[in-house]
Design an enzyme around this catalytic site. Structure first.
Site, PDB file in Angstrom:
ATOM      1  N   SER A 168       0.835  -1.201   0.000  1.00 16.01           N
ATOM      2  CA  SER A 168       0.000   0.000   0.000  1.00 16.01           C
ATOM      3  C   SER A 168       0.871   1.253   0.000  1.00 16.01           C
ATOM      4  CB  SER A 168      -0.918   0.009   1.223  1.00 16.01           C
ATOM      5  OG  SER A 168      -1.491   1.297   1.354  1.00 16.01           O
ATOM      6  N   HIS A 202      -1.210  -1.109  -4.364  1.00 15.22           N
ATOM      7  CA  HIS A 202      -2.475  -0.826  -3.681  1.00 15.22           C
ATOM      8  C   HIS A 202      -2.543   0.672  -3.401  1.00 15.22           C
ATOM      9  CE1 HIS A 202      -6.057  -1.862  -1.350  1.00 15.22           C
ATOM     10  NE2 HIS A 202      -5.642  -0.985  -0.442  1.00 15.22           N
ATOM     11  N   ASP A 247      -4.830   3.787  -1.951  1.00 13.88           N
ATOM     12  CA  ASP A 247      -5.937   4.101  -1.046  1.00 13.88           C
ATOM     13  C   ASP A 247      -6.428   5.524  -1.242  1.00 13.88           C
ATOM     14  OD1 ASP A 247      -6.199   1.692   0.680  1.00 13.88           O
ATOM     15  OD2 ASP A 247      -4.091   2.120   1.087  1.00 13.88           O
ATOM     16  N   MET A 296      -9.008   8.323   0.001  1.00 14.17           N
ATOM     17  CA  MET A 296      -9.853   8.658   1.157  1.00 14.17           C
ATOM     18  C   MET A 296     -10.368  10.081   1.036  1.00 14.17           C
ATOM     19  SD  MET A 296      -7.376   7.204   4.110  1.00 14.17           S
ATOM     20  CE  MET A 296      -6.731   5.544   4.060  1.00 14.17           C
ATOM     21  N   HIS A 342      -8.379   1.321  -4.167  1.00 12.20           N
ATOM     22  CA  HIS A 342      -9.346   1.090  -3.086  1.00 12.20           C
ATOM     23  C   HIS A 342      -9.994   2.424  -2.722  1.00 12.20           C
ATOM     24  CE1 HIS A 342      -9.702  -0.084   1.499  1.00 12.20           C
ATOM     25  NE2 HIS A 342     -10.892   0.049   0.922  1.00 12.20           N
ATOM     26  N   MET A 357     -12.228   4.731  -0.633  1.00 15.84           N
ATOM     27  CA  MET A 357     -12.918   4.945   0.637  1.00 15.84           C
ATOM     28  C   MET A 357     -13.571   6.320   0.540  1.00 15.84           C
ATOM     29  SD  MET A 357      -9.896   3.308   2.948  1.00 15.84           S
ATOM     30  CE  MET A 357      -8.774   3.378   1.566  1.00 15.84           C
ATOM     31  N   MET A 385     -11.760  -5.733   4.982  1.00 17.18           N
ATOM     32  CA  MET A 385     -10.994  -4.818   5.843  1.00 17.18           C
ATOM     33  C   MET A 385     -10.733  -5.505   7.183  1.00 17.18           C
ATOM     34  SD  MET A 385     -10.255  -2.194   4.099  1.00 17.18           S
ATOM     35  CE  MET A 385      -9.310  -1.511   5.479  1.00 17.18           C
ATOM     36  N   ASP A 439      -6.957  -6.487   3.922  1.00 19.79           N
ATOM     37  CA  ASP A 439      -6.318  -5.167   4.001  1.00 19.79           C
ATOM     38  C   ASP A 439      -6.359  -4.636   5.426  1.00 19.79           C
ATOM     39  OD1 ASP A 439      -5.377  -2.610   3.538  1.00 19.79           O
ATOM     40  OD2 ASP A 439      -7.033  -1.991   2.251  1.00 19.79           O
TER      41      ASP A 439
END
Ligand code: DX5
Ligand code: ZN
Length: 217
Positions: free
Chosen positions: A8, A33, A35, A37, A66, A68, A137, A175
């Site tokens: 990540s 990966h 992320d 957010m 991913h 979020m 998660m 994850d």
């Protein structure tokens, strides 16, 4: 089944992002990966399109994105444009999940659905054959470096049973808090893709750490 290690970038050094991307390119890692957010669905803001586009310029492996964020449908096309290969949305953010899944597929990306620690795998029963990946998660989303939630093993076992019946090709990704201490047990439970942020980037030799995780998985 093939095993995937997905470092990540949330734990990478953003001041030396290209260096860390090259480390992953030259390692035994399989995916990047990434992320995203929004400070609304999760209590943290990471980065958006310009940064992902810059990562994609140097990354030579699959971009596992991913999300979020609330209302992910608004940005599906843009994530494709900046280089996402796999696009994962949270079940908790999608009131019309079936429609969202179709929209991701229509853009030519692989489709993932993620579940928060409190969301049972049973909610995916009617949609499992339509997706490529489930992201479990094993911490509450929002931050790297949190400790692993033990109930995850049971959840993965349950999902593996559902997968065997409905979609044997399904990738089960885990994850949060993944280390050399739990990756074997996670693989035994049925996970075959493993995200690791702080454990990789906080180690002395990240490339060796990736190799070790891959051997253990
Ligand atoms: C957390 C993110 C993770 C995070 C994992 O919300 O989804 O991908 O980077 O970090 P570690 O491996 O440090 O728990
Ligand atoms: Zn993640």
């Amino acid at each position: 089944m093939k095993k995937y290690i997905a470092p990540s970038l949330l734990s990478a050094d953003f001041g030396n992002l290209q260096r860390d991307i090259e480390m992953i390119n030259n390692s035994e890692a399989d995916w990047f990966h990434i992320d995203v957010m929004d400070g609304v669905f999760v209590p943290n803001i990471s980065f958006g399109m310009p940064v992902i586009k810059a990562i994609n310029k140097h990354a030579k492996k699959t971009m596992d994105v991913h999300l979020m964020i609330v209302e992910p449908d608004r940005y599906i096309k843009q994530f494709k444009e900046v280089g996402a290969d796999i696009l994962t949305v949270h079940y908790e953010t999608c009131p019309h999940l079936h429609r969202t899944i179709q929209a991701i597929r229509a853009e030519g990306m692989k489709v993932g659905v993620s579940l928060n620690p409190h969301t049972p795998v049973s909610v995916l029963e009617d949609i499992l054959s339509e997706i490529d990946l489930v992201l479990i998660m094993s911490v509450n989303p929002g931050f790297g470096g949190q400790s692993f939630i033990e109930a995850t093993y049971k959840k993965i076992q349950k999902l593996t049973e559902m997968k065997n019946e409905a979609n044997p090709e399904l990738i089960i990704e885990v994850d949060g808090g993944v280390t050399d201490q739990n990756i074997e047990k996670l693989a035994e439970a049925g996970a075959n893709a493993f995200v690791a942020g702080s454990f990789v980037f906080g180690s002395e030799n990240p490339s060796e750490t990736i190799k070790r995780l891959k051997e253990l998985a």
